[in-house]
Scaffold this active site. Sequence first.
Site, PDB file in Angstrom:
ATOM      1  N   SER A 130      49.415  43.090  45.293  1.00  0.00           N
ATOM      2  CA  SER A 130      48.163  42.446  45.700  1.00  0.00           C
ATOM      3  C   SER A 130      47.283  43.391  46.503  1.00  0.00           C
ATOM      4  O   SER A 130      47.774  44.196  47.282  1.00  0.00           O
ATOM      5  CB  SER A 130      48.441  41.213  46.565  1.00  0.00           C
ATOM      6  OG  SER A 130      47.201  40.703  47.047  1.00  0.00           O
ATOM      7  N   LYS A 184      54.442  36.502  44.452  1.00  0.00           N
ATOM      8  CA  LYS A 184      53.055  36.931  44.203  1.00  0.00           C
ATOM      9  C   LYS A 184      52.215  35.752  43.693  1.00  0.00           C
ATOM     10  O   LYS A 184      51.046  35.583  44.063  1.00  0.00           O
ATOM     11  CB  LYS A 184      53.037  38.084  43.182  1.00  0.00           C
ATOM     12  CG  LYS A 184      51.622  38.474  42.722  1.00  0.00           C
ATOM     13  CD  LYS A 184      50.830  39.130  43.817  1.00  0.00           C
ATOM     14  CE  LYS A 184      49.337  39.201  43.695  1.00  0.00           C
ATOM     15  NZ  LYS A 184      48.664  39.533  42.491  1.00  0.00           N
ATOM     16  N   HIS A 187      51.476  33.637  46.626  1.00  0.00           N
ATOM     17  CA  HIS A 187      50.453  34.368  47.401  1.00  0.00           C
ATOM     18  C   HIS A 187      49.069  34.046  46.831  1.00  0.00           C
ATOM     19  O   HIS A 187      48.131  33.715  47.561  1.00  0.00           O
ATOM     20  CB  HIS A 187      50.737  35.876  47.334  1.00  0.00           C
ATOM     21  CG  HIS A 187      49.569  36.745  47.708  1.00  0.00           C
ATOM     22  ND1 HIS A 187      48.473  36.926  46.885  1.00  0.00           N
ATOM     23  CD2 HIS A 187      49.297  37.455  48.827  1.00  0.00           C
ATOM     24  CE1 HIS A 187      47.592  37.707  47.477  1.00  0.00           C
ATOM     25  NE2 HIS A 187      48.064  38.046  48.664  1.00  0.00           N
ATOM     26  N   ASN A 188      48.946  34.132  45.514  1.00  0.00           N
ATOM     27  CA  ASN A 188      47.642  33.877  44.896  1.00  0.00           C
ATOM     28  C   ASN A 188      47.232  32.415  45.051  1.00  0.00           C
ATOM     29  O   ASN A 188      46.051  32.116  45.217  1.00  0.00           O
ATOM     30  CB  ASN A 188      47.670  34.257  43.412  1.00  0.00           C
ATOM     31  CG  ASN A 188      47.629  35.761  43.208  1.00  0.00           C
ATOM     32  OD1 ASN A 188      47.991  36.518  44.113  1.00  0.00           O
ATOM     33  ND2 ASN A 188      47.219  36.201  42.051  1.00  0.00           N
ATOM     34  N   GLU A 191      45.837  32.106  48.324  1.00  0.00           N
ATOM     35  CA  GLU A 191      44.511  32.751  48.262  1.00  0.00           C
ATOM     36  C   GLU A 191      43.461  31.769  47.706  1.00  0.00           C
ATOM     37  O   GLU A 191      42.357  31.654  48.257  1.00  0.00           O
ATOM     38  CB  GLU A 191      44.657  33.994  47.366  1.00  0.00           C
ATOM     39  CG  GLU A 191      43.400  34.762  47.075  1.00  0.00           C
ATOM     40  CD  GLU A 191      43.709  35.906  46.077  1.00  0.00           C
ATOM     41  OE1 GLU A 191      44.713  36.631  46.255  1.00  0.00           O
ATOM     42  OE2 GLU A 191      42.937  36.062  45.120  1.00  0.00           O
TER      43      GLU A 191
END
Length: 470
Positions: A130, A184, A187-188, A191
């Site tokens: 990222s 990940k 994480h997104n 986000e």
Amino acid sequence: MTDVKLGLVGLGVMGSNLALNIVDNGFPLAVYNRRMDVTEQFMQDAGPLAGRLHATESPEALVARLTAPRAIIMMVTAGAAVDSVIASLLPHLDPGDIIIDAGNADFNNTRRREKELADQGVRFVGMGVSGGAEGARNGPSIMVGGAPEAYARIQDAIEAIAADYEGESCAAHLGPDGAGHFVKTVHNGIEYADMQIIAEAYGLMRSAGKTPDGMAKVFQDWNKGALKSYLIEITAEVLAAKDPGTDQPMVDVILDRAGQKGTGRWTLIEALKLGQSASTIEAAVGARSWSSQKELRVQGETILDKATDHAPNLSDNDLEKALLAARIIAYAQGFSLLAEASDHFAWSLDLARTAEIWRAGCIIRAALLDDISDAFRGEMQGGNLMFAPSFAARMAETVPSLRKVVAEAAMAGQPSPAFASALSYFDTMHTGRGTAALIQGQRDFFGEHGFERVDREGDGFHGPWVKQPG
Ligand code: NDP
């Protein structure tokens, strides 16, 4: 000839920057891109770093240029392209070689690919990266999944190219098979939620008559306090920017239709499969879908009466606190999902380390992550980040403002799906006795599904509406 052990396939936005980062850190690298003109241009643009780069013309030539045991990073479009690149490399590889998928893969595919390659003696590492182009070039956050022995062979290079947070590398091996890509993905998802609550705060300020310049200043101020983060920082910059063509605020000339590439949606799908609901992320993904229904919304403006002319009356301080509360809730939901997946797939994810590697390099880097890692390292109680004493105290401080923001938004007819779902989640989590008793009664009424009682052990009890046997 230089001994080269590391290769990279895919010189697009991310791959080209990651390649330069790798050689900049002293690791020689062989590169291959499907379109050779892209490779040639990349080598030209690499300047003095080209001396450590070895361009190759085919998957076979790439493998031949590397000394075994090889490690080849793929940075190609997620999905079928990854399978196609693996298929093109595989016939030329030797047992013990490693393929690393550094794109945004669906972790289910990573688990499948790892198994398929293991049958051929080739190691597969799923690695979430990222930080966008800038991060890839100067230090991203790197979330690694796969066999620890495979990671051990590439650890030096991966830790060297990752972002650095106060002397610590923002790369970590988080667990086996799909663990890195799952982290990940979440994480997104976080986000998405963070971007949505920021956009909702912007919407409320805009409805109250603030100009983009005025809002930019507010975001700049917020970036000096508890909200300090990359996303707040770039929001201030986006709001302050002028369109060179028209001299209008840039944000006013951008069409209000947001795209998505899939990781937000994957987070929701996996949450639901694990019996969870990451409602702030759901709200954010849903809001992007609504945003894409532009024509419908324009039509709705002339048909639907919003039945209010109330302008939101909120102080900057209330919005700041509401943003902090909603951000904490988005993280709480994301980490709950990680904890659930860790149990389900037996990954033993280290949540504190995950928070630590998100402190630099990645898009959700934020001051709050330091406190989150402290909470997971020490004071964490029960299964929810909000229950850690320092976070429970912050919720007490900020939730009154979140309530005000949700109420004002409702009274003004201003959509705030992420703020509202964050608040509902908070209100659910402090309610020991919820409303599902009635749902269970309804289910038993129409389907004889049975229920548990508060005063007896066991399940399969029925209400008087079900004809009891005998
Ligand atoms: P780009 O579109 O810039 O580059 C895609 C690369 O994939 C190109 O090198 C392209 O080669 C190659 N490629 C596509 N299809 C094939 C195929 N069938 N066979 C061989 N090569 C193929 O993408 P990005 O660099 O932005 O993204 C790469 C990965 O990184 C994706 O998984 C993305 O989701 C992820 N990612 C992207 C981020 C970003 O900010 N852009 C951030 C974090 C992760 P060719 O030149 O020949 O077309």
